[in-house]
Design an enzyme around this catalytic site. Structure first.
Site, PDB file in Angstrom:
ATOM      1  N   HIS A  61      -7.169  -1.348   6.074  1.00  0.00           N
ATOM      2  CA  HIS A  61      -6.193  -0.353   6.322  1.00  0.00           C
ATOM      3  C   HIS A  61      -6.133   0.897   5.409  1.00  0.00           C
ATOM      4  O   HIS A  61      -6.332   2.038   5.788  1.00  0.00           O
ATOM      5  CB  HIS A  61      -4.624  -0.988   6.526  1.00  0.00           C
ATOM      6  CG  HIS A  61      -3.735  -0.209   6.994  1.00  0.00           C
ATOM      7  ND1 HIS A  61      -3.781   0.469   8.156  1.00  0.00           N
ATOM      8  CD2 HIS A  61      -2.791   0.453   6.200  1.00  0.00           C
ATOM      9  CE1 HIS A  61      -2.739   1.162   8.544  1.00  0.00           C
ATOM     10  NE2 HIS A  61      -1.848   0.956   7.044  1.00  0.00           N
ATOM     11  N   ASP A  89       0.053  -3.853   6.249  1.00  0.00           N
ATOM     12  CA  ASP A  89      -0.394  -3.586   7.682  1.00  0.00           C
ATOM     13  C   ASP A  89      -1.934  -4.009   7.566  1.00  0.00           C
ATOM     14  O   ASP A  89      -2.826  -3.330   8.135  1.00  0.00           O
ATOM     15  CB  ASP A  89      -0.503  -1.911   7.470  1.00  0.00           C
ATOM     16  CG  ASP A  89       0.788  -1.382   7.978  1.00  0.00           C
ATOM     17  OD1 ASP A  89       1.802  -2.200   7.997  1.00  0.00           O
ATOM     18  OD2 ASP A  89       1.173   0.151   7.773  1.00  0.00           O
ATOM     19  N   HIS A 112       5.302  -4.580  10.619  1.00  0.00           N
ATOM     20  CA  HIS A 112       5.640  -4.106  11.679  1.00  0.00           C
ATOM     21  C   HIS A 112       5.853  -4.960  13.080  1.00  0.00           C
ATOM     22  O   HIS A 112       5.109  -6.133  13.108  1.00  0.00           O
ATOM     23  CB  HIS A 112       4.522  -2.852  12.288  1.00  0.00           C
ATOM     24  CG  HIS A 112       4.087  -1.747  11.331  1.00  0.00           C
ATOM     25  ND1 HIS A 112       5.107  -0.589  11.631  1.00  0.00           N
ATOM     26  CD2 HIS A 112       3.443  -1.521  10.344  1.00  0.00           C
ATOM     27  CE1 HIS A 112       4.821   0.086  10.517  1.00  0.00           C
ATOM     28  NE2 HIS A 112       3.778  -0.343   9.644  1.00  0.00           N
ATOM     29  N   HIS A 143       1.555   3.905   1.878  1.00  0.00           N
ATOM     30  CA  HIS A 143       1.980   4.678   3.192  1.00  0.00           C
ATOM     31  C   HIS A 143       3.402   4.935   3.083  1.00  0.00           C
ATOM     32  O   HIS A 143       4.176   3.913   2.548  1.00  0.00           O
ATOM     33  CB  HIS A 143       1.738   4.004   4.326  1.00  0.00           C
ATOM     34  CG  HIS A 143       0.047   4.208   4.800  1.00  0.00           C
ATOM     35  ND1 HIS A 143      -0.707   3.804   5.589  1.00  0.00           N
ATOM     36  CD2 HIS A 143      -0.633   5.203   4.317  1.00  0.00           C
ATOM     37  CE1 HIS A 143      -1.853   3.961   5.765  1.00  0.00           C
ATOM     38  NE2 HIS A 143      -1.950   5.142   4.990  1.00  0.00           N
ATOM     39  N   HIS A 145       0.923  -1.116  -0.058  1.00  0.00           N
ATOM     40  CA  HIS A 145      -0.178   0.004  -0.094  1.00  0.00           C
ATOM     41  C   HIS A 145       0.873   1.138   0.045  1.00  0.00           C
ATOM     42  O   HIS A 145       2.078   1.322   0.063  1.00  0.00           O
ATOM     43  CB  HIS A 145      -0.977  -0.055   1.192  1.00  0.00           C
ATOM     44  CG  HIS A 145      -0.449   0.223   2.380  1.00  0.00           C
ATOM     45  ND1 HIS A 145       0.513  -0.965   3.226  1.00  0.00           N
ATOM     46  CD2 HIS A 145      -0.309   1.132   3.373  1.00  0.00           C
ATOM     47  CE1 HIS A 145       0.616  -0.655   4.346  1.00  0.00           C
ATOM     48  NE2 HIS A 145       0.317   0.494   4.477  1.00  0.00           N
ATOM     49  N   ASP A 170       5.553   4.884   5.043  1.00  0.00           N
ATOM     50  CA  ASP A 170       6.730   3.580   6.012  1.00  0.00           C
ATOM     51  C   ASP A 170       6.748   2.380   5.002  1.00  0.00           C
ATOM     52  O   ASP A 170       7.523   1.306   5.543  1.00  0.00           O
ATOM     53  CB  ASP A 170       6.326   3.438   7.201  1.00  0.00           C
ATOM     54  CG  ASP A 170       5.029   3.017   7.431  1.00  0.00           C
ATOM     55  OD1 ASP A 170       3.963   3.430   6.904  1.00  0.00           O
ATOM     56  OD2 ASP A 170       4.683   2.023   8.327  1.00  0.00           O
ATOM     57  N   HIS A 171       5.946   2.384   3.763  1.00  0.00           N
ATOM     58  CA  HIS A 171       6.258   1.124   2.935  1.00  0.00           C
ATOM     59  C   HIS A 171       6.714   1.534   1.542  1.00  0.00           C
ATOM     60  O   HIS A 171       7.103   0.776   1.047  1.00  0.00           O
ATOM     61  CB  HIS A 171       4.861   0.602   2.789  1.00  0.00           C
ATOM     62  CG  HIS A 171       4.276   0.018   4.332  1.00  0.00           C
ATOM     63  ND1 HIS A 171       3.902  -1.182   4.488  1.00  0.00           N
ATOM     64  CD2 HIS A 171       3.680   0.854   5.227  1.00  0.00           C
ATOM     65  CE1 HIS A 171       3.659  -1.117   5.679  1.00  0.00           C
ATOM     66  NE2 HIS A 171       3.486   0.149   6.158  1.00  0.00           N
TER      67      HIS A 171
HETATM   68 FE    FE Z   1       2.692   0.852   8.189  1.00  0.00          FE
HETATM   69 ZN    ZN Z   2       0.187   1.562   6.472  1.00  0.00          ZN
END
Ligand code: FE
Ligand code: ZN
Length: 256
Positions: free
Chosen positions: A113, A136, A174, A56, A54, A58-59
């Protein structure tokens, strides 16, 4: 295919998939390029693909730097993420199939998510178990926060993952396990398997060991978001309706 786990940012995991026979690698959700490049140099492999679950930050944070370094690599992501994932050129949907390192990959659409979230599932082979990269969506002992999706969507998405073989290794993006289990015990205090796993996870984390990968079989025993049919959990949120149970559990977890 070997899966190499690279810790990144405060609690992310980047997964590097190593096709040693061909000196090639792919990476799932590169939060940052640095740890990926360092690992590629150590194993002497060329990066050919980024599999994003996805959009985001942090990905996908490492996408552009990795593309600059490996101009031939291909960036994969969900169809609904069009325009949100840097460098994406392949748009996947439920049932899309890919190949990497002599393995088949099946794409599972798992909104909740985010509205576009996908998971990458490598079915088992004669010699190895299945591998699930679920971003996530499913965490050990928990699930992702509902940023763009509804409880009904997340319930449906988790149902697809729950249907995979028990032995499937679950590579969550995570290291949220301890906090998730702490929460899980508040809604299902009579779950012995959960209590035992919490003890083990606490000891692993105190030694700085990862709790990831988990497995589908373990998650079915301990993850409250896969257990909305359990009377104790239903009682803790005053509902027997599966969608409502999931929504209320997620609401409680948001403020835990
Ligand atoms: Fe994440
Ligand atoms: Zn995420």
């Amino acid at each position: 295919m070997e899966v190499i786990r690279l810790p990144a940012l405060s609690d992310n995991y980047i997964f590097l998939l190593h096709d040693a026979g061909n000196s090639r690698a792919a990476v799932v959700d590169p939060a940052q390029a640095g740890p990926v490049i360092k690992c590629l140099e150590a194993i002497k492999a060329e990066l050919v693909a980024i599999f994003n679950t996805h959009h985001h930050g942090d990905h996908v944070g490492g996408n552009l730097d990795l593309m600059a370094r490996f101009p031939d690599l291909t960036v994969y992501g969900g169809r609904e993420d069009k325009g949100r994932i840097p460098g994406q050129s392949v748009f996947l949907e439920q049932g899309s199939r890919l190949n990497f390192a002599l393995r088949t990959i099946e794409v599972i659409f798992v909104p909740g998510h985010t509205r576009a979230h996908i998971a990458y599932y490598f079915p088992p082979t004669d010699t190895g178990v299945g591998e699930l990269f679920c971003g996530d969506t499913l965490f050990s002992g928990g699930c992702g926060r509902l940023f763009e999706g509804t409880p009904a969507q997340m319930l449906d998405s988790l149902g697809k993952l729950k249907a995979l073989p028990d032995e499937t290794r679950v590579w969550c993006a995570h290291e949220y396990t301890l906090k998730n289990l702490h929460f899980a015990l508040t809604v299902e205090p009579d779950n012995l398997a959960l209590e035992q796993y919490y003890t083990r996870a606490k000891s692993d984390r105190s030694l700085d060991l990862p709790t990831i990968p988990s497995s589908i079989g373990l998650e079915k025993q301990i993850n409250p978001f896969l257990r909305s049919d359990q009377p104790t959990i239903q009682k803790s949120v005053n509902s027997t309706d599966a969608v409502q149970v999931l929504g209320r559990l997620r609401g409680k977890r948001d403020v835990f």
